[in-house]
Structures are given as structure tokens and as C-alpha cells.
Enzyme design. Structure first.
Site, PDB file in Angstrom:
ATOM      1  N   HIS A  27       0.839  -1.381   0.066  1.00 47.90           N
ATOM      2  CA  HIS A  27       0.007  -0.079   0.002  1.00 47.90           C
ATOM      3  C   HIS A  27       0.835   1.344  -0.116  1.00 47.90           C
ATOM      4  O   HIS A  27       0.318   2.231  -0.251  1.00 47.90           O
ATOM      5  CB  HIS A  27      -0.849  -0.069   1.235  1.00 47.90           C
ATOM      6  CG  HIS A  27      -1.924  -1.156   1.348  1.00 47.90           C
ATOM      7  ND1 HIS A  27      -2.813  -1.302   0.288  1.00 47.90           N
ATOM      8  CD2 HIS A  27      -2.091  -2.154   2.261  1.00 47.90           C
ATOM      9  CE1 HIS A  27      -3.475  -2.357   0.408  1.00 47.90           C
ATOM     10  NE2 HIS A  27      -2.943  -3.045   1.499  1.00 47.90           N
ATOM     11  N   LYS A  49      -4.334 -10.331  -7.584  1.00 44.78           N
ATOM     12  CA  LYS A  49      -5.061  -9.617  -6.527  1.00 44.78           C
ATOM     13  C   LYS A  49      -6.128  -8.528  -7.096  1.00 44.78           C
ATOM     14  O   LYS A  49      -5.736  -7.705  -7.804  1.00 44.78           O
ATOM     15  CB  LYS A  49      -3.992  -8.791  -5.374  1.00 44.78           C
ATOM     16  CG  LYS A  49      -4.874  -8.416  -4.202  1.00 44.78           C
ATOM     17  CD  LYS A  49      -3.871  -7.735  -3.203  1.00 44.78           C
ATOM     18  CE  LYS A  49      -4.788  -6.981  -2.247  1.00 44.78           C
ATOM     19  NZ  LYS A  49      -3.806  -6.519  -0.939  1.00 44.78           N
ATOM     20  N   HIS A 102      -3.560  -3.275   7.532  1.00 48.27           N
ATOM     21  CA  HIS A 102      -4.337  -3.401   6.757  1.00 48.27           C
ATOM     22  C   HIS A 102      -5.182  -2.381   6.020  1.00 48.27           C
ATOM     23  O   HIS A 102      -5.245  -1.477   7.142  1.00 48.27           O
ATOM     24  CB  HIS A 102      -5.500  -4.579   7.358  1.00 48.27           C
ATOM     25  CG  HIS A 102      -6.866  -4.648   7.110  1.00 48.27           C
ATOM     26  ND1 HIS A 102      -7.169  -5.101   5.716  1.00 48.27           N
ATOM     27  CD2 HIS A 102      -7.978  -3.975   7.059  1.00 48.27           C
ATOM     28  CE1 HIS A 102      -8.331  -5.018   5.358  1.00 48.27           C
ATOM     29  NE2 HIS A 102      -8.854  -4.161   6.233  1.00 48.27           N
ATOM     30  N   PHE A 103      -5.328  -2.151   4.926  1.00 44.35           N
ATOM     31  CA  PHE A 103      -6.156  -1.180   4.217  1.00 44.35           C
ATOM     32  C   PHE A 103      -7.712  -1.566   4.235  1.00 44.35           C
ATOM     33  O   PHE A 103      -7.941  -2.370   3.527  1.00 44.35           O
ATOM     34  CB  PHE A 103      -5.596  -0.918   2.870  1.00 44.35           C
ATOM     35  CG  PHE A 103      -6.259   0.274   2.157  1.00 44.35           C
ATOM     36  CD1 PHE A 103      -5.217   1.484   2.249  1.00 44.35           C
ATOM     37  CD2 PHE A 103      -7.369   0.431   1.790  1.00 44.35           C
ATOM     38  CE1 PHE A 103      -5.781   2.709   1.450  1.00 44.35           C
ATOM     39  CE2 PHE A 103      -8.026   1.548   1.221  1.00 44.35           C
ATOM     40  CZ  PHE A 103      -7.084   2.771   1.061  1.00 44.35           C
ATOM     41  N   ASP A 104      -8.399  -0.994   4.867  1.00 43.25           N
ATOM     42  CA  ASP A 104      -9.997  -1.451   4.956  1.00 43.25           C
ATOM     43  C   ASP A 104     -10.624  -0.775   3.750  1.00 43.25           C
ATOM     44  O   ASP A 104     -11.414  -1.360   3.104  1.00 43.25           O
ATOM     45  CB  ASP A 104     -10.549  -1.100   6.293  1.00 43.25           C
ATOM     46  CG  ASP A 104     -11.624  -1.945   6.913  1.00 43.25           C
ATOM     47  OD1 ASP A 104     -11.115  -3.231   6.336  1.00 43.25           O
ATOM     48  OD2 ASP A 104     -12.715  -1.650   7.253  1.00 43.25           O
TER      49      ASP A 104
HETATM   50  N1  UMF Z   1      -8.241  -3.188  -0.542  1.00 40.46           N
HETATM   51  C1  UMF Z   1      -7.534  -2.102  -1.066  1.00 40.46           C
HETATM   52  O1  UMF Z   1      -6.416  -2.068  -1.229  1.00 40.46           O
HETATM   53  N2  UMF Z   1      -8.338  -1.100  -1.047  1.00 40.46           N
HETATM   54  C2  UMF Z   1      -9.694  -0.887  -0.904  1.00 40.46           C
HETATM   55  O2  UMF Z   1     -10.329   0.171  -1.043  1.00 40.46           O
HETATM   56  C3  UMF Z   1     -10.244  -2.190  -0.414  1.00 40.46           C
HETATM   57  C4  UMF Z   1      -9.666  -3.371  -0.338  1.00 40.46           C
HETATM   58  O3  UMF Z   1      -9.636  -6.259   2.045  1.00 40.46           O
HETATM   59  C5  UMF Z   1      -9.058  -7.377   1.479  1.00 40.46           C
HETATM   60  C6  UMF Z   1      -7.817  -6.719   0.542  1.00 40.46           C
HETATM   61  O4  UMF Z   1      -8.292  -5.773  -0.392  1.00 40.46           O
HETATM   62  C7  UMF Z   1      -6.843  -5.550   1.819  1.00 40.46           C
HETATM   63  O5  UMF Z   1      -5.796  -6.444   2.096  1.00 40.46           O
HETATM   64  C8  UMF Z   1      -6.545  -4.517   0.777  1.00 40.46           C
HETATM   65  F1  UMF Z   1      -5.464  -4.986   0.538  1.00 40.46           F
HETATM   66  C9  UMF Z   1      -7.534  -4.655  -0.399  1.00 40.46           C
HETATM   67  O6  UMF Z   1      -3.693  -6.904   2.929  1.00 40.46           O
HETATM   68  P1  UMF Z   1      -4.878  -6.139   3.279  1.00 40.46           P
HETATM   69  O7  UMF Z   1      -4.579  -4.762   3.427  1.00 40.46           O
HETATM   70  O8  UMF Z   1      -5.526  -6.648   4.299  1.00 40.46           O
END
Ligand code: UMF
Length: 124
Positions: A12, A41, A119-121
Site C-alpha cells: 500500500h 489480487k 491492513h487497508f480497509d
Molecule cells: N483493498 C484495498 O487495497 N483497497 C480497498 O479500497 C479495499 C480493499 O480487504 C482485502 C484486501 O483488499 C486488503 O488486504 C486490501 F489490500 C485490499 O492485505 P490487506 O490490506 O488486509
């Protein structure tokens, strides 16, 4: 626990690049940051702000994450983002993405003794 913050940085964080209208940004970056191994992804957001700004989001008030956990935090200010979404024509291993350049408040989950994003929610 330690690896999760490195995963957040890898997936991110991109303070170096300014938000542009480079249509190849997501195709290049999703690959460069190892998010096209095994599967493409489907959705991933990059943040173009200094690490200190993003880490500081963890000091905002707690809010509920999408998964129901209480350790999410929303940035008070909009941040520069590139949101990458897999195209309909994308077929592994040729992962193809559409880029959206946004300035939005972010919601991240934070963890740890040094309380930092893991984590990016969402963005809002
Ligand atoms: N995610 C994003 O990067 N942006 C958004 O707006 C929504 C989702 O929720 C599962 C994954 O989707 C997240 O994983 C995030 F990367 C992506 O590794 P992470 O950040 O928990």
C-alpha cells in the site's frame, strides 16, 4: 505480527510517486509489489504520502473495521491514492488493472506495540 506491517508497506505504500494519469501504473506496480503471484489480487490501493502521515492515522479515534474488529482508524484529511482494480479481460498470469487517481480519506487497521497500519480497509 512483524510481517504484517511489512506487508502493508509493500502492498500500500508508494510515497515516491506523485498521482499521475499513467494508465500503466497499476499494471507495473501490482507486479513490482508481488501482488500478481499465484492469482491477480483483484483490488489494491496505493497511498502516495509520507510514511509519517500514514502511520499517524493510527492515532485517530477507533472505528469499526469491515470485519467487525474495533481497531480501524480514519484519516482526518484526504490523502493522494491510486486505486487499482482488475479489468474484466484480465487473465492470470497477465494481470491487467484499471487505475483511479483519488484524493480520499483512508481507513486502516492498526496493530502492535508500535501501533502502525497493517491492513487497508477502505477509502471514504
Ligand atoms: N483493498 C484495498 O487495497 N483497497 C480497498 O479500497 C479495499 C480493499 O480487504 C482485502 C484486501 O483488499 C486488503 O488486504 C486490501 F489490500 C485490499 O492485505 P490487506 O490490506 O488486509
Amino acid at each position: 505480527r512483524f510481517w504484517r506491517l511489512h506487508k502493508f508497506q509493500r502492498q500500500h505504500m508508494d510515497p515516491e510517486h506523485l498521482t499521475t494519469n499513467n494508465t500503466q501504473y497499476c499494471n507495473l506496480m501490482m507486479k513490482a509489489r508481488n501482488m500478481t503471484k499465484g492469482i491477480c489480487k483483484p483490488v489494491n490501493t496505493f497511498i502516495h504520502e509520507p510514511k509519517e502521515i500514514v502511520d499517524a492515522v493510527c492515532q485517530e479515534a477507533n472505528i469499526t473495521c469491515k470485519n467487525g474488529q474495533p481497531n480501524c482508524h480514519q484519516s482526518s484529511l484526504p490523502l493522494n491514492l491510486t486505486h487499482c482494480r482488475q479489468t474484466g479481460a484480465s487473465k492470470y498470469p497477465n494481470c491487467q488493472y484499471r487505475a483511479s487517481y483519488l484524493t480520499k480519506q483512508i481507513i486502516v487497521a492498526c496493530e502492535g506495540k508500535v501501533y502502525v497500519p497493517v491492513h487497508f480497509d477502505a477509502y471514504v
